[in-house]
Design a protein around this motif. Structure first.
Motif, PDB file in Angstrom:
ATOM      1  N   UNK A   1       0.795  -1.278  -0.062  1.00  0.00           N
ATOM      2  CA  UNK A   1      -0.073  -0.161   0.170  1.00  0.00           C
ATOM      3  C   UNK A   1       0.856   1.126   0.000  1.00  0.00           C
ATOM      4  N   UNK A   2       0.524   2.186  -0.927  1.00  0.00           N
ATOM      5  CA  UNK A   2       1.467   3.413  -1.028  1.00  0.00           C
ATOM      6  C   UNK A   2       0.420   4.424  -0.638  1.00  0.00           C
ATOM      7  N   UNK A   3       1.144   5.329   0.272  1.00  0.00           N
ATOM      8  CA  UNK A   3       0.363   6.459   0.781  1.00  0.00           C
ATOM      9  C   UNK A   3       1.256   7.738   0.582  1.00  0.00           C
ATOM     10  N   UNK A   4       0.818   8.825   0.579  1.00  0.00           N
ATOM     11  CA  UNK A   4       1.451  10.127   0.153  1.00  0.00           C
ATOM     12  C   UNK A   4       1.613  10.650  -1.289  1.00  0.00           C
ATOM     13  N   UNK A   5       1.490   9.737  -2.179  1.00  0.00           N
ATOM     14  CA  UNK A   5       1.273   9.937  -3.573  1.00  0.00           C
ATOM     15  C   UNK A   5       0.723   9.071  -4.316  1.00  0.00           C
TER      16      UNK A   5
ATOM     17  N   UNK B   1       0.038   7.636 -10.414  1.00  0.00           N
ATOM     18  CA  UNK B   1       0.038   8.298 -11.614  1.00  0.00           C
ATOM     19  C   UNK B   1       1.748   8.673 -12.184  1.00  0.00           C
ATOM     20  N   UNK B   2       2.002   8.088 -13.165  1.00  0.00           N
ATOM     21  CA  UNK B   2       3.586   8.082 -13.651  1.00  0.00           C
ATOM     22  C   UNK B   2       4.569   7.297 -12.857  1.00  0.00           C
ATOM     23  N   UNK B   3       4.030   6.518 -12.095  1.00  0.00           N
ATOM     24  CA  UNK B   3       4.932   5.721 -11.249  1.00  0.00           C
ATOM     25  C   UNK B   3       5.529   4.680 -11.933  1.00  0.00           C
ATOM     26  N   UNK B   4       6.518   3.851 -11.339  1.00  0.00           N
ATOM     27  CA  UNK B   4       7.077   2.750 -11.652  1.00  0.00           C
ATOM     28  C   UNK B   4       7.014   1.659 -10.282  1.00  0.00           C
ATOM     29  N   UNK B   5       6.220   0.855 -10.161  1.00  0.00           N
ATOM     30  CA  UNK B   5       6.373   0.080  -8.604  1.00  0.00           C
ATOM     31  C   UNK B   5       7.025  -1.257  -8.913  1.00  0.00           C
TER      32      UNK B   5
ATOM     33  N   UNK C   1      -5.686   0.926  -8.667  1.00  0.00           N
ATOM     34  CA  UNK C   1      -5.332   2.199  -8.490  1.00  0.00           C
ATOM     35  C   UNK C   1      -6.180   2.960  -7.499  1.00  0.00           C
ATOM     36  N   UNK C   2      -7.445   2.454  -7.344  1.00  0.00           N
ATOM     37  CA  UNK C   2      -8.302   3.175  -6.441  1.00  0.00           C
ATOM     38  C   UNK C   2      -7.767   2.801  -4.894  1.00  0.00           C
ATOM     39  N   UNK C   3      -7.136   1.769  -4.893  1.00  0.00           N
ATOM     40  CA  UNK C   3      -6.673   1.393  -3.388  1.00  0.00           C
ATOM     41  C   UNK C   3      -5.013   2.108  -3.319  1.00  0.00           C
ATOM     42  N   UNK C   4      -4.565   2.587  -4.389  1.00  0.00           N
ATOM     43  CA  UNK C   4      -3.253   2.946  -4.462  1.00  0.00           C
ATOM     44  C   UNK C   4      -2.150   1.746  -3.798  1.00  0.00           C
TER      45      UNK C   4
END
Length: 125
Positions: free
Chosen positions: A22-26, A29-33, A73-76
């Protein structure tokens, strides 16, 4: 930016696990995970990655056909579905993120600015 990894555990060979990050703070969009892993006494190695734009996925050869990376994407949140697990998959798994990366750098841990805390995956034979 904070990354929180979860989902590791002990599983028998041939079994499955799903890791979550889970990603928080951003936003994504435009990311590589990415997902990396590190076994005892070994260097951290690339496992899989996904580009948010276009949904392109990348895998190291040893997990192709067995692991699948995806995002909600809805849950990041980014997931790593691991099937047909082998004892050699045993490692601490880390998720990583970056928002300014060229594609050729995706397998390099040095290219990622943000990291989760790691989650242990143990596969028994």
């Amino acid at each position: 930016v904070q990354l929180q990894a979860s989902g590791g555990g002990l599983v028998q060979a041939g079994g499955s696990l799903r890791l979550s990050c889970a990603v928080s703070g951003r936003t994504f969009r435009n990311s590589v995970m990415g997902w990396f892993r590190q076994a005892p006494g070994k260097d951290r190695e690339f496992v899989a990655a996904i580009k948010r734009n276009g949904g392109y996925t990348f895998y190291t050869d040893s997990v192709k056909g067995r692991f699948s990376i995806s995002t909600d994407n809805a849950k990041n949140t980014v997931y790593l579905q691991m099937n047909s697990l082998k004892p050699e998959d045993t490692a601490v798994y880390y998720c990583a993120a970056d928002w300014n990366m060229i594609q050729s750098s995706i397998p390099s841990s040095r290219a990622y600015d943000y990291w989760g805390q790691g989650t242990q995956v143990t596969v028994s034979s």
